[in-house]
Design a protein around this motif. Structure first.
Motif, PDB file in Angstrom:
ATOM      1  N   LYS A 184      27.630  16.503   4.418  1.00 29.42           N
ATOM      2  CA  LYS A 184      27.400  17.832   5.157  1.00 29.42           C
ATOM      3  C   LYS A 184      28.111  16.931   6.132  1.00 29.42           C
ATOM      4  O   LYS A 184      28.863  16.899   7.198  1.00 29.42           O
ATOM      5  CB  LYS A 184      26.827  18.271   5.313  1.00 29.42           C
ATOM      6  N   TYR A 185      27.587  15.749   6.674  1.00 31.95           N
ATOM      7  CA  TYR A 185      27.450  14.755   8.169  1.00 31.95           C
ATOM      8  C   TYR A 185      28.416  13.713   7.194  1.00 31.95           C
ATOM      9  O   TYR A 185      28.085  12.992   6.469  1.00 31.95           O
ATOM     10  CB  TYR A 185      26.212  14.221   8.935  1.00 31.95           C
ATOM     11  N   GLU A 186      29.877  13.314   8.715  1.00 30.52           N
ATOM     12  CA  GLU A 186      30.355  12.212   7.965  1.00 30.52           C
ATOM     13  C   GLU A 186      29.559  11.400   8.472  1.00 30.52           C
ATOM     14  O   GLU A 186      30.112  10.762  10.023  1.00 30.52           O
ATOM     15  CB  GLU A 186      32.034  13.136   8.790  1.00 30.52           C
ATOM     16  N   LEU A 187      29.026  10.563   8.189  1.00 30.75           N
ATOM     17  CA  LEU A 187      28.364   9.533   8.335  1.00 30.75           C
ATOM     18  C   LEU A 187      29.428   8.178   8.060  1.00 30.75           C
ATOM     19  O   LEU A 187      29.861   7.546   6.506  1.00 30.75           O
ATOM     20  CB  LEU A 187      27.381   8.939   7.979  1.00 30.75           C
ATOM     21  N   ALA A 188      29.186   7.459   9.252  1.00 29.47           N
ATOM     22  CA  ALA A 188      30.199   5.596   9.340  1.00 29.47           C
ATOM     23  C   ALA A 188      29.287   5.440   7.709  1.00 29.47           C
ATOM     24  O   ALA A 188      27.569   5.330   7.840  1.00 29.47           O
ATOM     25  CB  ALA A 188      30.231   4.663   9.847  1.00 29.47           C
ATOM     26  N   GLN A 189      29.165   5.032   6.828  1.00 28.88           N
ATOM     27  CA  GLN A 189      29.594   4.736   5.466  1.00 28.88           C
ATOM     28  C   GLN A 189      29.680   2.854   4.925  1.00 28.88           C
ATOM     29  O   GLN A 189      30.426   2.967   4.799  1.00 28.88           O
ATOM     30  CB  GLN A 189      28.667   4.986   4.507  1.00 28.88           C
ATOM     31  N   VAL A 190      28.995   1.538   4.485  1.00 24.25           N
ATOM     32  CA  VAL A 190      28.993   0.359   3.860  1.00 24.25           C
ATOM     33  C   VAL A 190      28.851   0.899   2.543  1.00 24.25           C
ATOM     34  O   VAL A 190      27.859   1.535   1.706  1.00 24.25           O
ATOM     35  CB  VAL A 190      28.752  -0.478   4.470  1.00 24.25           C
ATOM     36  N   GLY A 191      30.220   0.395   1.763  1.00 25.50           N
ATOM     37  CA  GLY A 191      30.149   0.578  -0.060  1.00 25.50           C
ATOM     38  C   GLY A 191      30.452   1.347  -0.407  1.00 25.50           C
ATOM     39  O   GLY A 191      30.725   1.925  -1.638  1.00 25.50           O
ATOM     40  N   GLY A 192      31.604   2.353  -0.073  1.00 20.95           N
ATOM     41  CA  GLY A 192      31.766   3.820  -0.282  1.00 20.95           C
ATOM     42  C   GLY A 192      31.091   4.508  -0.974  1.00 20.95           C
ATOM     43  O   GLY A 192      32.149   4.836  -2.292  1.00 20.95           O
ATOM     44  N   GLY A 193      30.508   5.016  -0.956  1.00 24.86           N
ATOM     45  CA  GLY A 193      29.406   5.969  -1.536  1.00 24.86           C
ATOM     46  C   GLY A 193      28.548   5.587  -2.540  1.00 24.86           C
ATOM     47  O   GLY A 193      28.384   6.224  -3.506  1.00 24.86           O
ATOM     48  N   ASN A 194      28.715   3.944  -2.993  1.00 25.25           N
ATOM     49  CA  ASN A 194      27.533   3.734  -3.985  1.00 25.25           C
ATOM     50  C   ASN A 194      26.923   2.338  -3.948  1.00 25.25           C
ATOM     51  O   ASN A 194      27.634   1.829  -2.825  1.00 25.25           O
ATOM     52  CB  ASN A 194      28.952   2.411  -4.660  1.00 25.25           C
ATOM     53  N   PRO A 195      25.867   2.814  -3.565  1.00 26.71           N
ATOM     54  CA  PRO A 195      24.368   2.384  -3.445  1.00 26.71           C
ATOM     55  C   PRO A 195      24.539   0.411  -3.628  1.00 26.71           C
ATOM     56  O   PRO A 195      23.721  -0.086  -2.751  1.00 26.71           O
ATOM     57  CB  PRO A 195      23.271   3.161  -3.968  1.00 26.71           C
ATOM     58  N   PHE A 196      25.396   0.746  -4.830  1.00 26.59           N
ATOM     59  CA  PHE A 196      24.838  -1.305  -5.244  1.00 26.59           C
ATOM     60  C   PHE A 196      26.148  -1.836  -4.312  1.00 26.59           C
ATOM     61  O   PHE A 196      25.432  -3.019  -4.110  1.00 26.59           O
ATOM     62  CB  PHE A 196      25.314  -1.419  -6.788  1.00 26.59           C
ATOM     63  N   ALA A 197      27.257  -1.521  -4.131  1.00 27.68           N
ATOM     64  CA  ALA A 197      27.837  -1.528  -3.452  1.00 27.68           C
ATOM     65  C   ALA A 197      27.130  -1.819  -2.232  1.00 27.68           C
ATOM     66  O   ALA A 197      27.417  -3.270  -1.207  1.00 27.68           O
ATOM     67  CB  ALA A 197      29.479  -1.250  -3.040  1.00 27.68           C
ATOM     68  N   SER A 198      26.907  -0.727  -1.329  1.00 31.11           N
ATOM     69  CA  SER A 198      26.370  -1.267  -0.309  1.00 31.11           C
ATOM     70  C   SER A 198      24.800  -2.374  -0.121  1.00 31.11           C
ATOM     71  O   SER A 198      25.251  -3.249   0.926  1.00 31.11           O
ATOM     72  CB  SER A 198      25.914   0.373   0.126  1.00 31.11           C
ATOM     73  N   GLY A 199      24.067  -2.323  -1.615  1.00 29.99           N
ATOM     74  CA  GLY A 199      22.953  -3.452  -1.074  1.00 29.99           C
ATOM     75  C   GLY A 199      23.259  -4.184  -1.278  1.00 29.99           C
ATOM     76  O   GLY A 199      23.139  -5.699  -1.146  1.00 29.99           O
ATOM     77  N   ALA A 200      24.746  -4.995  -2.422  1.00 34.89           N
ATOM     78  CA  ALA A 200      24.826  -6.024  -2.139  1.00 34.89           C
ATOM     79  C   ALA A 200      26.391  -6.904  -1.323  1.00 34.89           C
ATOM     80  O   ALA A 200      25.802  -8.402  -1.307  1.00 34.89           O
ATOM     81  CB  ALA A 200      26.032  -6.109  -3.579  1.00 34.89           C
ATOM     82  N   SER A 201      26.239  -6.097  -0.370  1.00 35.21           N
ATOM     83  CA  SER A 201      27.175  -6.064   0.797  1.00 35.21           C
ATOM     84  C   SER A 201      26.525  -6.515   1.884  1.00 35.21           C
ATOM     85  O   SER A 201      26.075  -7.721   2.582  1.00 35.21           O
ATOM     86  CB  SER A 201      28.014  -5.202   1.148  1.00 35.21           C
ATOM     87  N   TYR A 202      24.913  -5.560   2.052  1.00 32.61           N
ATOM     88  CA  TYR A 202      24.408  -6.377   2.799  1.00 32.61           C
ATOM     89  C   TYR A 202      23.449  -6.972   2.749  1.00 32.61           C
ATOM     90  O   TYR A 202      23.470  -7.729   3.752  1.00 32.61           O
ATOM     91  CB  TYR A 202      23.139  -4.688   2.908  1.00 32.61           C
ATOM     92  N   GLY A 203      23.096  -7.701   1.611  1.00 32.63           N
ATOM     93  CA  GLY A 203      22.919  -8.815   0.656  1.00 32.63           C
ATOM     94  C   GLY A 203      23.953  -9.949   1.346  1.00 32.63           C
ATOM     95  O   GLY A 203      23.377 -11.301   1.654  1.00 32.63           O
ATOM     96  N   GLY A 204      24.630  -9.881   1.241  1.00 29.10           N
ATOM     97  CA  GLY A 204      25.902 -11.085   0.699  1.00 29.10           C
ATOM     98  C   GLY A 204      25.774 -10.990   2.699  1.00 29.10           C
ATOM     99  O   GLY A 204      26.069 -12.725   2.557  1.00 29.10           O
ATOM    100  N   PHE A 205      26.057 -10.299   4.141  1.00 32.55           N
ATOM    101  CA  PHE A 205      26.325 -10.406   4.595  1.00 32.55           C
ATOM    102  C   PHE A 205      24.840 -10.928   5.471  1.00 32.55           C
ATOM    103  O   PHE A 205      24.556 -12.271   6.219  1.00 32.55           O
ATOM    104  CB  PHE A 205      26.191  -9.983   5.716  1.00 32.55           C
ATOM    105  N   VAL A 206      23.502 -10.928   4.899  1.00 36.64           N
ATOM    106  CA  VAL A 206      22.303 -11.787   4.845  1.00 36.64           C
ATOM    107  C   VAL A 206      22.020 -13.884   4.905  1.00 36.64           C
ATOM    108  O   VAL A 206      21.368 -13.826   5.572  1.00 36.64           O
ATOM    109  CB  VAL A 206      21.172 -10.634   4.641  1.00 36.64           C
ATOM    110  N   ILE A 207      22.478 -13.723   3.183  1.00 37.85           N
ATOM    111  CA  ILE A 207      22.927 -14.742   3.292  1.00 37.85           C
ATOM    112  C   ILE A 207      23.610 -15.571   4.503  1.00 37.85           C
ATOM    113  O   ILE A 207      23.424 -16.899   3.828  1.00 37.85           O
ATOM    114  CB  ILE A 207      23.262 -14.341   1.511  1.00 37.85           C
TER     115      ILE A 207
END
Length: 364
Positions: A184-207
């Motif tokens: 319903k809300y147009e949220l800026a989102q990392v991962g393109g709707g894939n929670p695994f991709a979002s977690g991987a990206s987040y973990g990746g930049f923290v690395i």
């Protein structure tokens, strides 16, 4: 007894340093929490689980190998993981990425000062840059002292704001959660709707943030204390991320479009709390900015030298100027997301290296 007390204080200090490094502009403003975690609604636990696994494994590996190999410069850890050529790429890339993230921090400081205090463009970034340069010049020991004290305080304030927001009214959480899931809300989102991709990206930049930092910290301090502090920080960081996500979803009608969602939540509780949070956000931005600038400059200059001090001043000033002309929300989404995936690829090299090291009785 005194020895045990010193050990506990050391663990708490390392825990605070890890928290402070992790919680920069994105986390303290909750913009990062919104894009990576809250925007996934009911899939939030998946994102948190992926991030937690990456955070724990990679940081244990960095500190342990830094200690075992007696790393003299944090960036050297990449060549052990990836070999000479790929390792050199990651060494330079991570330093460049950390410097780019410093620019994001300046943008966060700028947006916070403008949104909360109505200060002109550039003032927030300039104040942050001066404080960061002054601290980074003192080197690793000065950075650890600064981060260890501020990290726990920042977590406590974010928890207070998030918890208080749950009792200030607003939409029904379940209804809002369903609305987020339904798009319903147009949220800026990392991962393109894939929670695994979002977690991987987040973990990746923290690395890429922690590799040089924890490798060198592990080499110069008692490993058991460093690892214990890092593990303790995981509980506080991930617990706070979940609580903040719930608060953001509870008030999603207002937080969805805000540059600094944390200030929106705080203002609903109390104007005084919003003022206090703005100061704390500045502290959070500062605690992450210092090691980011230190890492970036440290790749091309030896800590403590005149060249290092000069480049710290120049690098800080240039980053500050760039941040004044780029939108903060866009910086978080594009820079963190893109570089996070490249950081995630590093895990494959780390796993191979760690498995080989365990299988071999020969110390490398």
């Amino acid at each position: 007894m005194d020895g045990k007390k010193r050990n506990l204080m050391a663990i708490i200090g390392f825990c605070g340093a890890c928290i402070a490094f992790y919680i920069g502009a994105g986390f303290a403003t909750m913009q990062e929490v919104m894009q990576y975690e809250a925007s996934y609604g009911s899939q939030l636990p998946i994102v948190i689980a992926v991030i937690s696994v990456i955070y724990i494994y990679t940081n244990l590996s960095f500190a342990t190998n830094g200690s075992r190999l007696q790393i003299q410069r944090g960036g050297d850890i990449y060549k052990h993981y990836c070999g000479k050529y790929i390792g050199s790429f990651y060494d330079y890339f991570s330093a460049f990425f950390c410097y780019m993230c410093f620019i994001v921090m300046c943008g966060g400081a700028n947006s916070t000062a403008s949104q909360q205090w109505g200060l002109p463009n550039g003032v927030g970034a300039v104040i942050l840059t001066i404080a960061v340069i002054a601290t980074a010049i003192f080197g690793l020991d000065g950075i650890l002292n600064a981060l260890g004290k501020l990290g726990p305080l920042i977590i406590v304030i974010i928890i207070v704001v998030s918890a208080a927001s749950l009792f200030t009214g607003g939409g029904n959480f379940q209804e809002n959660l369903q609305a987020v899931d339904a798009g319903k809300y147009e949220l800026a989102q990392v991962g393109g709707g894939n929670p695994f991709a979002s977690g991987a990206s987040y973990g990746g930049f923290v690395i890429l943030w922690f590799a040089s930092f924890l490798s060198e910290v592990g080499a110069k301090n008692k490993l058991s204390e460093v690892n214990a502090g890092m593990l303790l920080s995981t509980v506080f960081i991930m617990g706070t991320a979940v609580l903040a996500s719930v608060a953001l979803i509870m008030h999603i009608d207002m937080t969805a479009t805000a540059d600094i969602p944390a200030l929106v939540l705080a203002a609903r509780v109390s104007p005084l709390l919003a003022q206090a949070l703005a100061v704390i956000i500045f502290c959070g931005i500062y605690t992450t900015s210092v090691p980011l600038l230190w890492t970036g400059v440290g790749r091309v200059a030896t800590e403590g030298t005149k060249k290092y001090k000069l480049l710290t001043v120049i690098g800080g000033a240039v980053g500050c100027i760039i941040a004044c002309f780029l939108p903060y929300k866009g910086l978080v989404n594009i820079l963190y997301g893109m570089n996070g995936y490249l950081g995630f690829l590093l895990i494959a090299f780390m796993l191979v290296y760690d498995i080989r090291s365990r299988m071999s009785s020969k110390k490398i």
